[in-house]
Design an enzyme around this catalytic site. Structure first.
Site, short mmCIF file in Angstrom:
data_model
loop_
_atom_site.label_atom_id
_atom_site.label_comp_id
_atom_site.label_asym_id
_atom_site.label_seq_id
_atom_site.Cartn_x
_atom_site.Cartn_y
_atom_site.Cartn_z
N ASP A 81 9.62 9.72 -1.68
CA ASP A 81 8.37 9.21 -1.30
C ASP A 81 7.99 8.05 -2.43
OD1 ASP A 81 5.96 8.94 -0.08
OD2 ASP A 81 5.37 11.08 0.02
N GLU A 103 2.26 14.30 3.07
CA GLU A 103 3.23 14.26 2.00
C GLU A 103 3.28 15.17 0.93
OE1 GLU A 103 2.80 9.30 1.40
OE2 GLU A 103 1.34 10.38 0.42
C1 5RP Z 1 0.77 7.28 0.87
C2 5RP Z 1 1.14 7.41 -0.41
C3 5RP Z 1 2.24 6.25 -0.90
O1 5RP Z 1 3.55 7.03 -1.38
C4 5RP Z 1 1.61 5.51 -2.08
O2 5RP Z 1 0.51 5.02 -1.83
C5 5RP Z 1 2.50 4.52 -2.55
O3 5RP Z 1 2.53 3.44 -1.52
P1 5RP Z 1 3.36 1.93 -1.87
O4 5RP Z 1 4.81 2.17 -2.01
O5 5RP Z 1 2.96 1.21 -0.76
O6 5RP Z 1 2.75 1.21 -3.32
O7 5RP Z 1 1.07 8.10 -1.04
O8 5RP Z 1 -0.22 7.97 1.24
#
Ligand code: 5RP
Length: 225
Positions: A81, A103
């Site tokens: 993630d 998540e």
């Molecule tokens: C979504 C999240 C994402 O993992 C986090 O916002 C990072 O996003 P990005 O890779 O677009 O910067 O927590 O809820």
């Protein structure tokens, strides 16, 4: 190749045949899912994906990745993630994409968690990035006022000028502009105890490996606890 793509590809190389994989959400996780889709198609990679949002589910399905819901699997081997901020002691803020609840549920049910970020997400202390708090709509104004009283600088996340952003579960998000979070463990406890708060974006001590994208290549950090 941009930094997000670089770490997305690197993380996808940790996925092996037979794994059940938590599929994160966001613009970095996007590249990881694309790469897994490529490997499924071109290498016959045999995996089950557990998505953390409707968006990631739709993307993975289009790529031909077998998808199951978190309640249809016995375990998750590995979740990959993104993150919004990671502190020097590897606590994190997540939820910039409003997917924090799913998540976190997928993460806590995973044997291992990898976060993939570009170097801009690595900070000394958390808090510059607004901390998302997912709340039940009923009573949300009361919570908002409580956050104001505490000096947490709340703002409702908006979809557009007139409409509140809703999560995949139909909840609202209140973002807290805290600037510096001195004690993320204490703040998490405080938020956990507030009635009407469904979940918050503090992911404390939840990551095993961080892959950081730098211009000269990805750096893998194994987190010691
Ligand atoms: C979504 C999240 C994402 O993992 C986090 O916002 C990072 O996003 P990005 O890779 O677009 O910067 O927590 O809820």
């Amino acid at each position: 190749m941009n930094l997000k793509e670089m770490v997305g590809l690197k993380a996808a190389s940790y996925v092996k045949d037979g794994m059940t994989v938590g599929l994160g959400t966001g613009s970095t996780a996007y590249y990881m899912i694309e790469e897994l889709g490529r490997r499924v198609k071109e290498e016959g990679l045999d995996i089950v994906g557990v998505p953390t949002s409707f968006a990631s589910k739709e993307q993975a399905e289009k790529l031909g990745i077998v998808i199951k819901d978190i309640d249809e699997v016995t375990h998750v081997d590995l979740t990959i993630d993104g993150a919004d901020e990671i502190s020097h002691d590897f606590h994190g803020i997540k939820g910039g994409g409003a997917a924090l609840l799913f998540e976190k549920i997928v993460a806590i049910n995973s044997k291992a968690v990898i976060w993939i970020v570009d170097e801009s997400k690595m900070v000394e202390k958390l808090g510059k990035f607004p901390l998302p708090v997912e709340v039940v709509p009923y009573g949300q104004e009361q919570l908002f006022h409580l956050f104001q009283t505490k000096g947490y600088n709340p703002s409702f996340r908006m979809e557009n000028e007139d409409t509140l952003k809703k999560t995949d579960s139909g909840h609202s998000i209140i973002d807290l502009q805290l600037d510096v979070i001195e004690d993320p463990i204490a703040l998490a406890l405080e938020l956990d105890q507030m009635v009407g708060v469904v979940e918050h974006g503090l992911f404390n001590s939840m990551v095993n490996t961080v892959i950081v994208g730098y211009a000269d290549g990805p750096k893998v950090i194994d987190v010691q606890r």
